[in-house]
Scaffold this active site. Structure first.
Site, PDB file in Angstrom:
ATOM      1  N   ARG A   1       0.852  -1.187   0.000  1.00 24.84           N
ATOM      2  CA  ARG A   1       0.000   0.000   0.000  1.00 24.84           C
ATOM      3  C   ARG A   1       0.888   1.238   0.000  1.00 24.84           C
ATOM      4  O   ARG A   1       2.035   1.183   0.440  1.00 24.84           O
ATOM      5  CB  ARG A   1      -0.903   0.026   1.247  1.00 24.84           C
ATOM      6  CG  ARG A   1      -1.879  -1.130   1.333  1.00 24.84           C
ATOM      7  CD  ARG A   1      -2.608  -1.102   2.661  1.00 24.84           C
ATOM      8  NE  ARG A   1      -3.537  -2.212   2.803  1.00 24.84           N
ATOM      9  CZ  ARG A   1      -4.158  -2.522   3.922  1.00 24.84           C
ATOM     10  NH1 ARG A   1      -3.957  -1.785   5.015  1.00 24.84           N
ATOM     11  NH2 ARG A   1      -4.983  -3.560   3.977  1.00 24.84           N
ATOM     12  N   HIS A   2       0.344   2.326  -0.472  1.00 23.30           N
ATOM     13  CA  HIS A   2       1.122   3.565  -0.478  1.00 23.30           C
ATOM     14  C   HIS A   2       1.383   4.028   0.946  1.00 23.30           C
ATOM     15  O   HIS A   2       0.522   3.903   1.828  1.00 23.30           O
ATOM     16  CB  HIS A   2       0.382   4.654  -1.252  1.00 23.30           C
ATOM     17  CG  HIS A   2       0.304   4.385  -2.728  1.00 23.30           C
ATOM     18  ND1 HIS A   2       1.420   4.342  -3.531  1.00 23.30           N
ATOM     19  CD2 HIS A   2      -0.762   4.144  -3.547  1.00 23.30           C
ATOM     20  CE1 HIS A   2       1.056   4.093  -4.776  1.00 23.30           C
ATOM     21  NE2 HIS A   2      -0.262   3.960  -4.811  1.00 23.30           N
ATOM     22  N   GLU A   3       2.565   4.540   1.152  1.00 19.69           N
ATOM     23  CA  GLU A   3       2.927   5.078   2.467  1.00 19.69           C
ATOM     24  C   GLU A   3       1.963   6.204   2.827  1.00 19.69           C
ATOM     25  O   GLU A   3       1.567   7.016   1.989  1.00 19.69           O
ATOM     26  CB  GLU A   3       4.363   5.606   2.421  1.00 19.69           C
ATOM     27  CG  GLU A   3       4.885   6.105   3.747  1.00 19.69           C
ATOM     28  CD  GLU A   3       4.915   5.019   4.791  1.00 19.69           C
ATOM     29  OE1 GLU A   3       3.959   4.978   5.601  1.00 19.69           O
ATOM     30  OE2 GLU A   3       5.872   4.236   4.820  1.00 19.69           O
TER      31      GLU A   3
ATOM     32  N   ASP B   1       5.015   2.578  -3.803  1.00 16.33           N
ATOM     33  CA  ASP B   1       5.434   3.933  -4.159  1.00 16.33           C
ATOM     34  C   ASP B   1       6.502   3.963  -5.249  1.00 16.33           C
ATOM     35  O   ASP B   1       6.885   5.038  -5.707  1.00 16.33           O
ATOM     36  CB  ASP B   1       5.977   4.654  -2.918  1.00 16.33           C
ATOM     37  CG  ASP B   1       4.917   4.834  -1.842  1.00 16.33           C
ATOM     38  OD1 ASP B   1       3.760   5.090  -2.208  1.00 16.33           O
ATOM     39  OD2 ASP B   1       5.241   4.695  -0.648  1.00 16.33           O
TER      40      ASP B   1
END
Length: 626
Positions: A264-266, A275
């Protein structure tokens, strides 16, 4: 004569059989590697199940993924407040978990069942009128834990102990085996499909920007086979492989990534696997722009004609992006009230427009080095970067400090709750309006608890200000393309310059970030597309491109499969995976929606299906161009 012809024929037949034998051996090796990976995945799966516990099982509330149960027992004569703070949330405020009632009498403690996150270590704070306790622990997924707070012989002394009632599961073992198993299986399937006629007969590559997302990277005359030695202009498979790697990871991440936090994106500062892919997409787009426009100019295409095509294709890509991210078009006319304007394809369109226009209008100084080859374009990009720095650090933002780069909300101890993104967020809200940008950014949710809100205002990670740095990212990719053109077939010089660029950009990142996640001058931040984010990902891109160029194009130790095929048709794969996301075989009803294993299986199957589709399209020479 008859005997001589017979001997020559037998010699030719024996020579023709050798490649087939070699291919058979290679296919057998791939088969054995895929089989071994699958067997390991099956053997390791039981290890990911819940480990046995000698303690009796305690009934707990239904848990979701990345959650555990914490029961707090309070024997003190006053109620106790339990708060938590994630070690992953920089300068955040403590968030309340619950209140534990006081003990009714000695030996009869008050207790409450709480749910805690398991992705990162947390600091628990226990506060009452009698005691203030604090301790750190990393809870395990699906585990049951108890905290006992009791008086010792002296009522002024309090003891706090944590007990594991039920051992957690280990849901992180299986992906190390499922990933090689899945892609070995994809490679195995495509290797056994009978080959068709010459697969490298492709038409002229003049269509942009989506050739850098798909078909050939080098411009050749129609109907000219490009399966020829490297010195005669053969397209570089390493570029398609690079693009395919970025695309496949992007598809897997967008489908859920097994619901693992590192896919998942930070939430704000820092990097995860998710990312990496979009900047790499932008980077390789810049590389392909250099090669494509150079080929068009060498064929005598006028710059004005190229510029018109660049503008028209940018408009097409932008419109496709708007339609994709506003899916209500299936239910009637698009509503302007909530139409989101920025997006991934929109960012690609704007970046392509600027970088391709700079390359078309640039005048080459052929006797200069590869860096000074197009210094006017470099001057324009540096000017844009100065504009980004001035707007980011000097633009006054109401109720926010100058140069603020934080997430707002509970970050920075809650001092600036409505300052998410600083100048970047302010410009988007002022220019586009709050209803026309992304409503649920990754900064809304803390890494600890999926229900805890970190910031409350809309923020778009593909916003206006960040587009300046995406131009820089594509321009660095353009630099890679210029190196390939300037030192054509001089492999050692190409790889040396790629490494130099990778090291220099890495050193710039180290200075900007002070080699830390949160304490640098400009932290690495995907939401902001910060300068350090671009330099870091460009450094990674140059180094990855060196490796792929060496393996695929120089020594030909790897064909680039299976990533090469989606890299050849990436715009179709990207749009297709967005449109058909909710349909079988890309999604189906799960028996347990709170299982990482089921999500991982579904997402890997969906990704492998797109790899297979791209392979079939490649075999049939079907490429989507704009």
């Amino acid at each position: 004569m008859g005997r001589g012809e017979t001997r020559r024929r037998r010699h030719r037949e024996s020579r023709a059989e050798r490649p087939r034998e070699g291919r058979t051996a290679a296919e057998m090796a791939r088969f054995l590697s895929a089989a071994l990976a699958l067997v390991l995945a099956v053997l390791v799966a039981p290890l990911s199940a819940k480990l046995p516990s000698s303690r009796p099982h305690r009934k707990s509330p239904a848990l979701k993924m990345d959650e555990a149960t914490l029961t707090v027992h309070n024997e003190l004569q006053s109620e106790m407040m339990v708060s938590f703070l994630s070690d992953h949330c920089y300068q955040c405020m403590y968030q309340q978990l619950g209140v534990v009632p006081a003990g009714a009498e000695p030996g009869v403690p008050g207790k409450v069942d709480l749910t805690v996150g398991t992705q990162f270590p947390v600091t628990l704070q226990l506060n009452s009128t009698l005691v203030n306790l604090e301790f750190q622990y990393h809870f395990g997924e699906q585990g049951n834990y108890s905290v006992w707070v009791k008086n010792l012989n002296d009522s002024s002394q309090v003891n706090c102990s944590l007990v594991t009632d039920t051992e957690p599961v280990n849901s992180y073992l299986r992906e190390f085996f499922f990933f090689p198993a899945a892609f070995s299986f994809c490679d195995l399937i495509v290797s056994f499909i009978p080959p068709t006629e010459q697969l490298f007969t492709l038409t002229t590559m003049t269509h942009l920007p989506l050739q850098e997302l798909g078909p050939p990277n080098r411009a050749v005359e129609p109907s000219v086979e490009t399966a020829v030695p490297a010195t005669s202009g053969r397209r570089l498979r390493s570029l398609d492989t690079f693009r395919g790697i970025a695309l496949i990871i992007m598809v897997f991440v967008n489908y859920g990534g097994g619901r693992y936090w590192f896919f998942r994106h930070e939430s704000w500062n820092g990097l995860t696997i998710a990312d990496l892919v979009f900047p790499w997409f932008v980077f390789i787009m810049g590389t392909s722009i250099a090669i494509s426009i150079n080929g068009a100019l060498r064929r005598g295409v006028r710059r004005s004609h190229l510029l018109k095509k660049v503008v028209w294709r940018s408009v097409q890509l932008f419109l496709i992006g708007v339609i994709l991210i506003n899916p209500n078009y299936c239910q009637g006319p698009l509503s302007w009230v909530s139409l989101r304007i920025p997006g991934v394809l929109q960012r690609l369109a704007f970046t392509y427009l600027v970088v391709a226009s700079l390359d078309v209008l640039d005048v080459w100084w052929y006797k200069a080095s590869d860096f000074l080859l197009y210094w006017p374009a470099w001057l324009c990009v540096i000017t844009l970067e100065i504009v980004w720095l001035c707007l980011t650090f000097l633009l006054p933002v109401p109720d926010c400090p100058s140069g603020y780069l934080g997430p707002g909300g509970i970050g920075d101890f809650g001092k600036y709750p409505n300052c998410t993104g600083g100048a970047a967020g302010f410009i988007d809200r002022w220019l586009l309006g709050e209803n026309h940008i992304y409503q649920t950014p990754s900064s809304r949710v803390t890494a600890v608890h999926n229900t805890e809100v970190c910031s409350t205002i809309p923020y778009d990670p593909e916003g206006v200000l960040g587009s300046i740095n995406s131009i820089l990212m594509a321009f660095l990719g353009l630099q890679a393309g210029k190196i390939l053109l300037h030192y054509k077939d001089l492999h050692s010089k190409i790889m040396a310059r790629f490494l130099i660029w990778g090291v220099v950009l890495g050193m710039i990142s180290a200075v900007l970030t002070k080699c830390s996640k949160d304490h640098g001058f400009i932290p690495i931040n995907k939401n902001l597309w910060s300068l350090s984010y671009v330099t870091t990902l460009s450094s990674f891109a140059f180094i990855l491109l060196v490796v792929l160029y060496y393996l695929v194009d120089v020594n030909k130790w790897w064909s680039g499969a299976p990533f090469f095929y989606p890299g050849m048709n990436s715009i179709l794969v990207y749009v297709g995976h967005e449109v058909f996301e909710e349909y079988f075989p890309f999604r189906w009803r799960m028996s347990n929606s709170q299982s990482h294993a089921e999500h991982l299986t579904q997402n890997l199957v969906a990704t492998c299906v797109w790899v297979f589709i791209s392979f079939v399209l490649y075999k049939n020479k079907i490429f989507w161009k704009i």
